[in-house]
Design a protein around this motif. Structure first.
Motif, PDB file in Angstrom:
ATOM      1  N   UNK A   4       2.257  11.066   3.027  1.00 50.74           N
ATOM      2  CA  UNK A   4       2.071  10.855   1.584  1.00 50.74           C
ATOM      3  C   UNK A   4       0.669  11.265   1.139  1.00 50.74           C
ATOM      4  N   UNK A   5      -0.335  10.882   1.935  1.00 57.24           N
ATOM      5  CA  UNK A   5      -1.714  11.226   1.566  1.00 57.24           C
ATOM      6  C   UNK A   5      -1.921  12.732   1.681  1.00 57.24           C
ATOM      7  N   UNK A   6      -1.300  13.326   2.684  1.00 47.96           N
ATOM      8  CA  UNK A   6      -1.440  14.776   2.849  1.00 47.96           C
ATOM      9  C   UNK A   6      -0.815  15.517   1.675  1.00 47.96           C
ATOM     10  N   UNK A   7       0.198  14.894   1.061  1.00 42.62           N
ATOM     11  CA  UNK A   7       0.865  15.567  -0.065  1.00 42.62           C
ATOM     12  C   UNK A   7       0.041  15.528  -1.340  1.00 42.62           C
ATOM     13  N   UNK A   8      -0.980  14.643  -1.369  1.00 40.83           N
ATOM     14  CA  UNK A   8      -1.719  14.461  -2.634  1.00 40.83           C
ATOM     15  C   UNK A   8      -2.426  15.700  -3.151  1.00 40.83           C
TER      16      UNK A   8
ATOM     17  N   UNK B 209       6.017   6.103  13.297  1.00 38.60           N
ATOM     18  CA  UNK B 209       6.545   6.177  11.921  1.00 38.60           C
ATOM     19  C   UNK B 209       5.599   5.468  10.969  1.00 38.60           C
ATOM     20  N   UNK B 210       5.073   4.309  11.443  1.00 36.66           N
ATOM     21  CA  UNK B 210       4.141   3.567  10.581  1.00 36.66           C
ATOM     22  C   UNK B 210       2.908   4.401  10.245  1.00 36.66           C
ATOM     23  N   UNK B 211       2.444   5.210  11.156  1.00 31.39           N
ATOM     24  CA  UNK B 211       1.295   6.088  10.885  1.00 31.39           C
ATOM     25  C   UNK B 211       1.751   7.287  10.069  1.00 31.39           C
ATOM     26  N   UNK B 212       2.904   7.812  10.424  1.00 28.57           N
ATOM     27  CA  UNK B 212       3.363   9.076   9.830  1.00 28.57           C
ATOM     28  C   UNK B 212       3.618   8.981   8.335  1.00 28.57           C
TER      29      UNK B 212
ATOM     30  N   UNK C  73       0.824  -1.206   0.000  1.00 28.54           N
ATOM     31  CA  UNK C  73       0.000   0.000   0.000  1.00 28.54           C
ATOM     32  C   UNK C  73       0.861   1.260   0.000  1.00 28.54           C
ATOM     33  N   UNK C  74       1.954   1.174   0.748  1.00 29.82           N
ATOM     34  CA  UNK C  74       2.844   2.336   0.827  1.00 29.82           C
ATOM     35  C   UNK C  74       3.498   2.603  -0.529  1.00 29.82           C
ATOM     36  N   UNK C  75       3.902   1.501  -1.203  1.00 29.13           N
ATOM     37  CA  UNK C  75       4.512   1.654  -2.532  1.00 29.13           C
ATOM     38  C   UNK C  75       3.502   2.243  -3.512  1.00 29.13           C
ATOM     39  N   UNK C  76       2.248   1.784  -3.414  1.00 30.27           N
ATOM     40  CA  UNK C  76       1.215   2.325  -4.308  1.00 30.27           C
ATOM     41  C   UNK C  76       1.027   3.816  -4.059  1.00 30.27           C
TER      42      UNK C  76
ATOM     43  N   UNK D 214       3.262   5.869  -2.950  1.00 29.25           N
ATOM     44  CA  UNK D 214       4.412   6.536  -3.563  1.00 29.25           C
ATOM     45  C   UNK D 214       4.219   6.620  -5.065  1.00 29.25           C
ATOM     46  N   UNK D 215       3.642   5.527  -5.629  1.00 30.45           N
ATOM     47  CA  UNK D 215       3.379   5.496  -7.072  1.00 30.45           C
ATOM     48  C   UNK D 215       2.461   6.626  -7.499  1.00 30.45           C
ATOM     49  N   UNK D 216       1.464   6.904  -6.648  1.00 30.34           N
ATOM     50  CA  UNK D 216       0.544   7.988  -6.976  1.00 30.34           C
ATOM     51  C   UNK D 216       1.277   9.312  -7.057  1.00 30.34           C
ATOM     52  N   UNK D 217       2.220   9.487  -6.165  1.00 33.74           N
ATOM     53  CA  UNK D 217       3.018  10.714  -6.207  1.00 33.74           C
ATOM     54  C   UNK D 217       3.805  10.761  -7.512  1.00 33.74           C
ATOM     55  N   UNK D 218       4.344   9.590  -7.898  1.00 33.34           N
ATOM     56  CA  UNK D 218       5.231   9.561  -9.059  1.00 33.34           C
ATOM     57  C   UNK D 218       4.458   9.646 -10.359  1.00 33.34           C
ATOM     58  N   UNK D 219       3.439   8.813 -10.521  1.00 29.25           N
ATOM     59  CA  UNK D 219       2.820   8.743 -11.847  1.00 29.25           C
ATOM     60  C   UNK D 219       1.300   8.824 -11.799  1.00 29.25           C
ATOM     61  N   UNK D 220       0.750   9.177 -10.631  1.00 30.15           N
ATOM     62  CA  UNK D 220      -0.691   9.284 -10.549  1.00 30.15           C
ATOM     63  C   UNK D 220      -1.205  10.373 -11.472  1.00 30.15           C
ATOM     64  N   UNK D 221      -2.458  10.229 -11.840  1.00 32.91           N
ATOM     65  CA  UNK D 221      -2.986  11.264 -12.716  1.00 32.91           C
ATOM     66  C   UNK D 221      -3.840  12.238 -11.930  1.00 32.91           C
ATOM     67  N   UNK D 222      -3.831  13.446 -12.380  1.00 30.57           N
ATOM     68  CA  UNK D 222      -4.551  14.488 -11.663  1.00 30.57           C
ATOM     69  C   UNK D 222      -6.048  14.233 -11.738  1.00 30.57           C
ATOM     70  N   UNK D 223      -6.681  14.319 -10.588  1.00 31.52           N
ATOM     71  CA  UNK D 223      -8.124  14.141 -10.564  1.00 31.52           C
ATOM     72  C   UNK D 223      -8.688  15.176  -9.613  1.00 31.52           C
ATOM     73  N   UNK D 224      -9.593  15.995 -10.122  1.00 34.74           N
ATOM     74  CA  UNK D 224     -10.139  17.095  -9.337  1.00 34.74           C
ATOM     75  C   UNK D 224      -9.034  17.946  -8.704  1.00 34.74           C
ATOM     76  N   UNK D 225      -7.960  18.119  -9.461  1.00 39.12           N
ATOM     77  CA  UNK D 225      -6.880  18.966  -8.994  1.00 39.12           C
ATOM     78  C   UNK D 225      -5.986  18.307  -7.976  1.00 39.12           C
ATOM     79  N   UNK D 226      -6.266  17.050  -7.616  1.00 40.76           N
ATOM     80  CA  UNK D 226      -5.448  16.389  -6.607  1.00 40.76           C
ATOM     81  C   UNK D 226      -4.952  15.050  -7.152  1.00 40.76           C
TER      82      UNK D 226
END
Lengths: 384, 628
Positions: free
Chosen positions: A162-166, A154-157, A89-92, A94-106
């Motif tokens: 990552x989600x906060x950065x979206x 750390x596990x929560x953080x 889940x964590x890798x996914x 990270x994947x969103x950060x790397x190659x996710x597509x913009x949706x509703x500006x996020x």
């Protein structure tokens, strides 16, 4: 509490036994709530199965099968795969950060071939499993040690950041709440809890100044004074209140709501679906619905208390609380008690990944119930 | 170490305690939610219900009138006319949309295709949106529906505007057409107008090229709607801003004549003003009726257009690319003259062997002694093989590009093909094979890798006629903006070279033995000078060469060679350049040369470049504002 020999915990349960052991009352409740959700999708589309209700039905059926399958799996298996699941889940994310597509500006979606996945949804479940596994191995005294406490933080953080950065404030809050609730249940000392809460209250002005995005600030400002911008950002809150309030005691009747369907509300099929329900079924319907939710949560608490393993207890409470946090934030948001954050009403709002994540969570809850007699020693890693 | 110890027991007790605490908190939150709902729905329910009743302000779009298209003399080529239409509002239709549609179908004809489209539109639009059922009704039909309105719940009649193309297919390839925006358009363009049912955008031709200018800006009207979305009254309106008019350099009459002369052949024709590069006619046949697309073309009609072997949807003048064949030779002759080959003499025996390959002249017996002038006049292949061999591909490429071949001319129309002029480096890069001498020889007579478009050949004709680097141009005024009209630059050929090639082109048409002599213009003062060409469509085998090449007339239509011809007139002091391309038209009677002859004669007699134009002097919108 009698200490059972380890062998007894390995008592073989056949699939038939397990199906018999599934808490069908809870399954029925979940189905009723999801049925109401599909009816609402049908209603906001103006009495059409397209474009939402039919898809939602298909997703519920898939989710239902997933729930039953998850219930059949031994909780020790879930314990075994908790960390890998968390890592994926964590890798996914990270994947969103790397190659996710913009949706509703996020950046919230990831494309896996034909599938579009919102990895923040599986993360909500993964964080519960992974924390439950970690905390299973810790006694109350262990968790009070700063070195031990650092690991779950750390596990929560990591996913929260990552989600906060979206950026996705709503899901960040849910992940943080899920994590903190599990720490609390695992017996975190009040000597940690009270000072932390105090420090957070002090940090609010700092966050306002440096962390929140402009759109998030705008939401808070318009929440505090919706009439200041009644046609702009305050529109949602004002319109949501009008829709809910105009439902009155008995509501306008199924398919008779006008406010949501005349498109006064944005996101009417997702985050604001509750307004349509409130408008069409009134106070009576809303209360009934809240009671249904409360009974589901009651089942969750009862399952958690009756489980013999700490892992099972934590998973059951984690899943129940996750469900509760959705209801709480969405319910308070659409009735204008907290600012608008993008959190759907579970089982009722339109949305594929969220529906599957919630159903999978219930699958875990049922698995805990089915395997409630299984005992897992503190130092076991779950291997059967 | 025991499996379970005291520590387990203590944390279970703690878990239970804290679970009960959290349950209490959950209960508290539910109580807050319930209390809030009680406050909103029971205590303040009546106020909110009242708010909901008043919550009826809705925004409606006002479509702007689309800019019109005029020719150089002010003839309306595309305009807007009143559109009597019948629309349906889903919210008001009872018992169902289908039932109402069936009732409407009893009054006026609605084909099943159309019905499906209406149902689809209704499904994707908001419940109170007006979705058109039928458009462009006659007044009589419109009146009939209006009379029945009380029995047709949800049906409304209104008068909108629709695009009208009075010259039907004759202008289709220049003007293009308008149609509803598709998903791709919506993704590219954020204009909210595009998503409105009934709104049309330019899809081809000028309509597409200047779509954003001609579209105009949406107006908005704030309306009060009742609980079913029906408009009760208008509160406030912001008028739309009309789209800008476009004035073309075309001469409608010449264009129509050219279209008429091309007839049903698969052909293209371009006529240019050799003083300015203004395009006076740009025809491609067959065409299509752009009015069909306006209200949504039927599937049958669309398939007919799509699968027609004469390709009516393709603007052959711009998008069709063909080997230029012998029409390429004047370009070679220009390069030859300036590269020391002005006095080149070649003996043509009907074929020549270069390396280990034999190259044939189209004339089996050969032309005998040929010089540059006669080479052009009789279009001797062997002469130009020699020219190509001596020039080399680099100089040939430079000459062709200087004349406008192998690159988009930049005319203000979408979909222009760039054609292609090969170079030595390109072949190595593309195929990994070095450039061969044989490639140079084929290119010398406009075969091999060389492909051009009709508009490029017409540009070349105008450049040879004027000696200036003219650029074709079709739009003169867009709204208030005059399209730039740059001064044509110089060409890298000497005046003597131009004189010699023009002399050769004159001989083609006006001296016995020339390849165009039989179809010359005989009216004194109107003579044309030009060059014929044939673009081979099939491969001719060695056996066929030996046995005698089959005549095009004996071949099926789609295997016949393409016929090309460019010319300018009057030969002495050119004013018009013309190019005609006829697909699979290379037959003995040279119909394409006859077309060009008639079109050039018509152009000279009418002489549109000498007539006063009607272009607006002042800005178009200023004018409209002055009116209002």
């Amino acid at each position: 509490m009698p200490i059972r020999p380890y062998a007894a915990a390995r008592r073989h349960l056949s699939i038939t036994d397990k199906l018999y052991e599934v808490n069908w009352g809870l399954v029925l409740l979940i189905t009723i709530i999801a049925g109401v959700g599909i009816a609402m999708q049908y209603s906001v589309a103006g009495g059409h199965w397209d474009p939402w209700a039919s898809k939602q039905l298909v997703r519920f059926i898939i989710g239902f099968v997933m729930m039953i399958v998850a219930a059949m799996v031994d909780i020790r298996v879930w314990m075994n795969i908790a960390y890998p699941f968390y890592a994926v889940s964590l890798v996914l994310l990270l994947g969103v950060e790397a190659m996710g597509m913009a949706h509703l500006g996020a950046q919230r979606w990831i494309s896996l071939g034909p599938l579009e996945l919102q990895p923040s949804e599986p993360m909500k479940i993964a964080i519960i499993l992974a924390l439950a596994k970690f905390l299973h191995g810790q006694s109350v005294e262990d968790i009070a040690k700063p070195g031990r406490l650092l690991i779950p933080l750390i596990m929560i953080g990591m996913p929260a950041v990552l989600v906060a950065m979206q950026p996705n404030l709503g899901t960040t809050i849910i992940i943080a709440l899920d994590g903190c609730a599990l720490l609390f249940l695992a017996g975190l000392s009040w000597w940690w809890i009270v000072p932390t809460l105090t420090a957070m209250a002090a940090a609010v002005p700092v966050a306002w100044r440096y962390v929140l995005h402009d759109y998030q600030k705008a939401r808070v400002m318009t929440f505090l004074n919706p009439e200041s911008d009644a046609l702009g950002a305050g529109w949602n809150i004002t319109q949501a209140k009008i829709a809910v309030g105009s439902g009155g005691a008995a509501g306008k009747g199924f398919l008779e709501g006008t406010q949501s369907r005349l498109n006064f509300l944005p996101e009417k099929q997702t985050d604001f679906i509750w307004t349509n329900f409130a408008e069409e079924f009134g106070f009576v319907g809303c209360t009934a619905m809240l009671i249904l939710f409360a009974v589901v949560l009651g089942y969750g608490v009862q399952i958690a208390m009756s489980a013999r393993s700490q892992f099972g207890r934590l998973v059951a409470m984690g899943v129940s609380l996750n469900f509760f946090f959705y209801i709480m934030i969405n319910g308070l948001m659409v009735t204008g008690l907290i600012p608008v954050v993008g959190i759907p009403m579970p089982l009722i709002s339109y949305g594929g990944t969220a529906m599957l994540a919630v159903m999978f969570g219930f699958g875990l809850l049922l698995s805990v119930h089915v395997h409630r007699q299984v005992e897992i020693p503190r130092h076991s890693t779950g291997i059967i | 170490m025991p499996l379970f110890d005291r520590k387990d027991k203590s944390r279970y007790a703690s878990f239970t305690r804290r679970t009960l605490m959290l349950s209490g908190a959950m209960g508290g939150i539910f109580a807050v939610l319930g209390a809030r709902l009680y406050q909103l729905q029971i205590l303040n329910g009546h106020e909110y219900l009242e708010d909901a009743e008043h919550n009826r302000i809705s925004q409606r779009f006002i479509f702007p009138p689309r800019g019109r298209i005029f020719d150089r003399f002010g003839v309306e080529l595309a305009s807007n006319r009143r559109n009597y239409r019948v629309v349906i509002v889903q919210e008001q239709a009872s018992p169902s949309v289908e039932a109402v549609l069936d009732s409407v179908a009893k009054i006026i004809q609605i084909d099943p295709d159309k019905k499906q489209r209406v149902l689809h539109d209704i499904a994707v639009n908001k419940k109170f949106a007006q979705v058109p059922i039928v458009e462009n009704l006659s007044w009589e039909e419109f009146a009939r529906v209006s009379m029945h309105l009380p029995y047709l719940p949800g049906v409304q009649t209104d008068i909108g505007e629709t695009r009208a193309y009075p010259y039907l297919a004759e202008m289709s390839h220049v003007l293009g057409y308008v149609a509803a925006a598709n998903q791709k358009d919506l993704d590219k363009d954020n204009d909210p107008l595009l998503a409105q049912p009934g709104f049309r955008i330019g899809k081809r031709g000028i309509e597409k090229q200047y779509d954003s200018e001609m579209r105009g800006g949406a107006g908005a009207s704030q309306v009060e709607v009742n609980a079913y979305g029906r408009v009760i009254r208008e509160l406030d309106a912001k008028p739309s801003s009309p789209g800008k008019d476009v004035w073309l350099t075309l001469d409608c009459q010449l264009q129509r004549y050219a279209e008429e002369r091309l007839g049903d052949e698969s052909a293209a024709c371009v006529v240019m003003d050799t003083a300015t590069g203004d395009v006076l006619a740009l025809a491609s046949s067959p065409g299509y009726d752009p009015n069909l697309f306006n209200v949504g073309i039927s599937t049958t009609a669309w398939n007919e257009l799509l699968h027609n072997d004469h390709k009516p949807l393709l603007n052959k003048a711009l998008s069709g690319s063909y080997p230029p064949g012998s029409t390429f030779k004047p370009a070679m002759a220009l390069a030859a003259y300036d590269n020391g080959l002005a006095d080149l003499q070649v003996f043509c025996s009907g074929s020549v062997t270069i390396g280990n390959h034999t190259f044939h002249c189209y004339k089996k017996g050969g032309h005998g002694h040929v010089d540059l002038r006669r080479g052009i006049q009789v279009s001797c292949d062997v002469f130009f093989y020699e020219v190509a061999r001596r020039l080399g591909i680099d100089k040939m490429e430079a000459a062709a590009r200087a004349l406008g071949l192998g690159a988009q001319t930049g005319i203000e129309l979408p979909g222009e093909n760039s054609g292609f002029i090969p170079s030595a480096g390109w072949k190595l890069a593309r195929y990994g094979v070095p450039w061969q001498l044989g490639d140079t020889i084929s290119a010398g007579i406009g075969q091999g890798y060389v492909v051009v478009t009709p508009i490029q050949l017409c540009t070349m004709a105008a450049r040879i006629a004027s000696g200036k680097a003219l650029v074709p141009r079709i739009a003169h005024v867009v709204g208030s903006r005059f399209q730039p009209q740059p001064m044509p630059g110089a060409l890298p050929f000497s005046p003597e070279a131009f004189a010699a090639v023009r002399d050769g082109l004159n001989a083609v048409c006006n001296e016995p033995g020339g390849t165009g002599y039989a179809w010359r213009i005989t009216e004194p003062g109107f003579e044309m000078a030009g060059k014929t060409g044939t673009a081979q469509v099939r491969l001719i085998s060695k056996q066929e060469h030996d046995a005698g090449v089959r005549k095009n007339e004996s071949l099926p239509w789609n295997l016949r060679d393409h016929a090309l011809y460019f010319a300018y007139a009057p030969a002495g002091s050119p004013r018009y350049a013309c190019m005609v391309m006829m697909e699979h038209g290379a037959v003995g009677s040279h119909p394409h040369v006859q077309m060009a002859r008639d079109i050039l004669l018509f152009a000279q007699r009418r002489d549109p470049v000498k007539l006063p134009t009607a272009y607006p002097v002042r800005a178009a919108e200023d004018h409209r504002e002055g009116e209002g």
